[in-house]
Design an enzyme around this catalytic site. Structure first.
Site, short mmCIF file in Angstrom:
data_model
loop_
_atom_site.label_atom_id
_atom_site.label_comp_id
_atom_site.label_asym_id
_atom_site.label_seq_id
_atom_site.Cartn_x
_atom_site.Cartn_y
_atom_site.Cartn_z
CD1 TRP A 166 0.68 -0.07 3.23
CD2 TRP A 166 -0.91 1.23 3.50
NE1 TRP A 166 0.87 0.29 4.52
CE2 TRP A 166 -0.03 1.09 4.60
CE3 TRP A 166 -2.07 2.14 3.49
CZ2 TRP A 166 -0.44 2.02 5.76
CZ3 TRP A 166 -2.25 2.86 4.60
CH2 TRP A 166 -1.46 2.84 5.74
CG ASP A 167 4.98 1.01 1.65
OD1 ASP A 167 3.90 0.12 2.09
OD2 ASP A 167 5.81 1.05 2.28
CD GLU A 174 2.74 -3.20 9.07
OE1 GLU A 174 3.80 -3.49 9.60
OE2 GLU A 174 2.65 -3.01 7.81
CE LYS A 207 6.19 -0.57 11.78
NZ LYS A 207 6.22 -1.57 10.78
CD GLN A 208 2.22 1.37 10.27
OE1 GLN A 208 3.02 0.43 10.96
NE2 GLN A 208 2.16 1.29 9.03
#
Length: 756
Positions: A376-377, A505, A573-574
């Site tokens: 998906w980056d 994640e 995490k993000q």
């Protein structure tokens, strides 16, 4: 000369040149075979189809401090019961020089097997051969003086200059230049100019060094008549790549078999002190994706390039890069930030080309990081930066997903669903390529919505109905069908999406009602309906019905969106929930956006990826918090960028390198953050704001539906200039104004709001 540092690289000729005067070198007379390594991370260059990481020597292959890899788009292995991986080519840039007592490249030899520390917690190696990204500084120079290596961002040319003292004590000035030709996507050029300060025999060796090849077997090699070639095949896939090199220079070219079987050829020539000699190799790389006869085609391209010569190729390459750089991002008041922005854009462009239907992995063509898979980056981090200024390239990236729609349909069917579910990790075929031990391939299903968002944004930005009919709607409707069949309906008629992993994640799950996944699925259903209506077709009524009934979790007490059902404030995490605001534009009050941002910023792991800081910067800018936005801009780049060529690493401590995902997120802060640029079918929206430490930001040559325009953000006002196309409707602060053809309008730059 003062040594460069991460924040102060060596002085460059101009703002477009990244340079260093330091490099890995031999450790001293007592130990000539062990090299000391400095804080040096070799750059790479590419034309969007193939690329090379160029070591400190300016040519050839090096194991350390970062293994130099040579990649071409689409060169994947087979699955072999596991997953496909990106295979690396032989090193095509080798053009070594020798006086008989030693060679120039040997002065840069690093110890074999040099490695860095283990991957950061929560990460995993990209494959069996993940590359080191930093090494300690030590040792003194041996044999190399007056060193300088430069990357010209305007052309992608990498030049390396040095004075070399051979083991025999002979002094030679050496200058290398390497570039891949963006005007000829199958061609690269390597040249070396040698100025000996001695008399004798000089030997120049052109090789296609197979030590660099990974996961590829040699299917054939040969040479003769000034040409060498190698044909390699990626393991298990049958994909082949041909490399052909034509060598020109003073003297007679002779083929020479290397001990390891590598194809090579040499020129031997008598030298005169002070007389420069130039040698040039013209390289072509062609895969079986482009032709049934890659070797024959590569020969044609290499021979034609050699006939046209270095000057013609350099001029053509410069011309095409100049066209790309018409769409610049100009930063005023911060020279270092300007350099990093341009470097970020350059590295993205090295891995994509408007004629290449391949999607970049997180490391693009720089390495096999993350096995070279597509995540998906691409659609969420990398692709939006291309769309704003290079829609023709953005379309080629989407072509990768279009070509693999049938595989996505099979992925949905395998899970018992209709429509299309795109894989979490995608390689050659579009089948799920996530390692079997990782749960993400089964559970991180939001990627299908992320793909849909990119397709919808492309339609909004370009308005191409023919594309929408042939490519856009088939993908959007297939994703909508997937979500419509994926939901579970409760007794009250509400739709839930259960058993997933959200973007965070650390939340390995499975979890129910990930708020990001639910909102993204809802919007995907609406995108499909909107695309059908734009083409005068009747959308599936189930799309709207399900979209209206999808649950969007919300905590009425704290006035925030919980990350998923049952979320209890764990460290994340993000960026996850904060992305509801950008890029998803979930309709919600600013107070909720701020509450989400403050709540999750305090719960985000301090060593999280740069993309989190990028999103936080953009959302702060939307809220009017320019100071906080700029603080996150600093956070998103400074711990991640590596000297001397301003390349992102995945994490503060290392990881995948060069990390295009980080570069892409960083660019979005300027394209969509400080400008407030958003795409609509009937207008563009801008909401400009500028940090107090910057004098201005100018986005040059943005594209929207046939218009080409600039957005020039200054503290005292923002000017929108229309270069070409019909009048441009621009919305700002709720008012729509029309920029006349060839004219401009000035709108207010928002006054930064205080935090809190």
């Amino acid at each position: 000369m003062t040594a460069p540092t991460r924040d102060r690289p060596a002085p460059a000729a101009d703002a477009w040149v990244l340079a260093t005067d330091d490099a890995p070198r031999g450790s001293g007379p007592g130990d000539p075979h062990v090299a000391a390594l400095v804080d040096y991370h070799p750059t790479f260059t590419g034309n969007g189809r193939f690329a090379a990481r160029v070591p400190a020597a300016g040519n050839g292959f090096a194991e350390a401090p970062v293994r130099t890899q040579f990649h071409v788009a689409g060169f994947y292995t087979g699955r072999d019961g596991t997953w496909s991986r990106k295979a690396s080519l032989p090193a095509w840039s080798t053009l070594d020089v020798s006086d008989g007592s030693g060679s120039f490249n040997s002065a840069f030899t690093c110890p074999p097997g040099a490695r860095e520390s283990a991957p950061a917690e929560g990460e995993w190696p990209a494959g069996d051969d993940w590359a080191p990204v930093s090494s300690p500084r030590a040792g003194a120079a041996r044999g190399i003086e007056r060193y300088r290596q430069c990357l010209d961002l305007r052309t992608g040319a990498i030049t390396t200059d040095a004075r070399w003292t051979s083991p025999a004590g002979r002094i030679t000035d050496v200058r290398y230049e390497v570039f891949t030709d963006r005007s000829r996507p199958y061609v690269a050029v390597v040249s070396v100019t040698v100025t000996p300060h001695w008399e004798g025999e000089l030997v120049v060796t052109d090789a296609l060094d197979e030590r660099a090849a990974l996961r590829a077997r040699t299917a054939g090699r040969g040479g003769g008549h000034g040409q060498i070639w190698t044909l390699v095949e990626a393991e298990g896939s049958g994909v082949t790549a041909a490399l052909v090199s034509v060598l020109h220079g003073p003297g007679h070219v002779e083929p020479v078999p290397e001990p390891d079987g590598t194809a090579a050829q040499t020129i031997r020539v008598r030298t005169s002190p002070g007389r420069p000699l130039t040698f040039t190799k013209y390289v072509s790389v062609v895969t079986s994706h482009s032709t049934d006869e890659p070797l024959g085609t590569a020969r044609v391209h290499a021979e034609q390039a050699a006939r046209e010569g270095h000057t013609r190729l350099a001029d053509d390459n410069r011309r095409v890069w100049q066209r790309e750089w018409e769409s610049d991002i100009v930063i005023r008041g911060d020279a270092l930030l300007q350099r990093r922005v341009r470097a970020a854009k350059f590295y993205l462009l090295t891995s994509v080309h408007e004629d290449s239907p391949w999607s970049p992995s997180p490391s693009g063509l720089s390495s096999d990081g993350y096995n070279g898979h597509v995540f998906w980056d691409t659609e969420t981090r990398i692709w939006p930066g291309l769309l704003a200024q290079h829609p023709q390239i953005a379309r080629s990236v989407l072509d990768y997903r279009v070509a693999r729609l049938d595989a996505a349909r099979a992925g949905a069917a395998a899970g018992g669903h209709r429509g299309a579910r795109f894989p979490w990790e995608s390689g050659l075929t579009g089948d799920e390529d996530t390692p079997a031990w990782a749960p993400f391939g089964r559970l991180e299903q939001h990627i299908s919505a992320d793909v849909a968002l990119a397709f919808w944004q492309y339609w909004l930005a370009t308005g191409g109905k023919q594309w929408l009919r042939s490519a856009g709607l088939p993908v959007l409707s297939a994703v909508a069908d997937f979500w419509a069949s994926r939901v579970t309906t409760d007794a009250e008629g509400r739709c839930h999406i259960n058993g997933v992993i959200p973007p965070d994640e650390y939340a390995m799950g499975p979890h129910d009602d990930s708020v990001y996944t639910n909102v993204a699925a809802r919007e995907s259903l609406r995108f499909a309906a909107g695309a059908a209506e734009a083409l005068g077709e009747s959308p599936d009524p189930r799309w709207a019905e399900v979209a209206e009934r999808i649950v969007v979790p919300f905590d009425e007490v704290r006035q925030i969106h919980p990350e998923f059902a049952g979320y209890q404030g764990q460290v994340i995490k993000q960026a996850d929930v904060v992305m509801l605001t950008y890029p998803w534009e979930n309709p919600q009050p600013p107070e909720v956006t701020r509450a989400d941002l403050e709540y999750y910023a305090s719960r985000t792991h301090e060593d999280g990826p740069s993309m989190t800081d990028s999103v936080h910067s953009i959302v702060h800018a939307e809220l009017g918090d320019a100071k906080a936005a700029f603080e996150y801009t600093r956070r998103s780049v400074e711990p991640f960028v590596r000297p001397p060529f301003e390349q992102f690493a995945e994490a503060r401590t290392g990881g995948a390198f060069t990390f295009l995902t980080g570069h892409g997120g960083f660019l979005q802060e300027f394209l969509y953050g400080y400008s407030g640029l958003r795409w609509r079918a009937d207008r563009v929206v801008v909401a400009p704001i500028l940090p107090g430490s910057l004098e201005g930001v100018t986005l040059q040559r943005l594209r929207w539906r046939g218009r080409v325009f600039d957005v020039d953000i200054r503290q005292d006002g923002t000017t929108v200039r229309l270069h070409t196309g019909e009048p441009l409707p621009v919305e700002t602060a709720g008012t729509v104004r029309h920029v006349p053809a060839g004219g401009e309008v000035t709108v207010a730059t928002r006054t930064p709001a205080p935090l809190g």
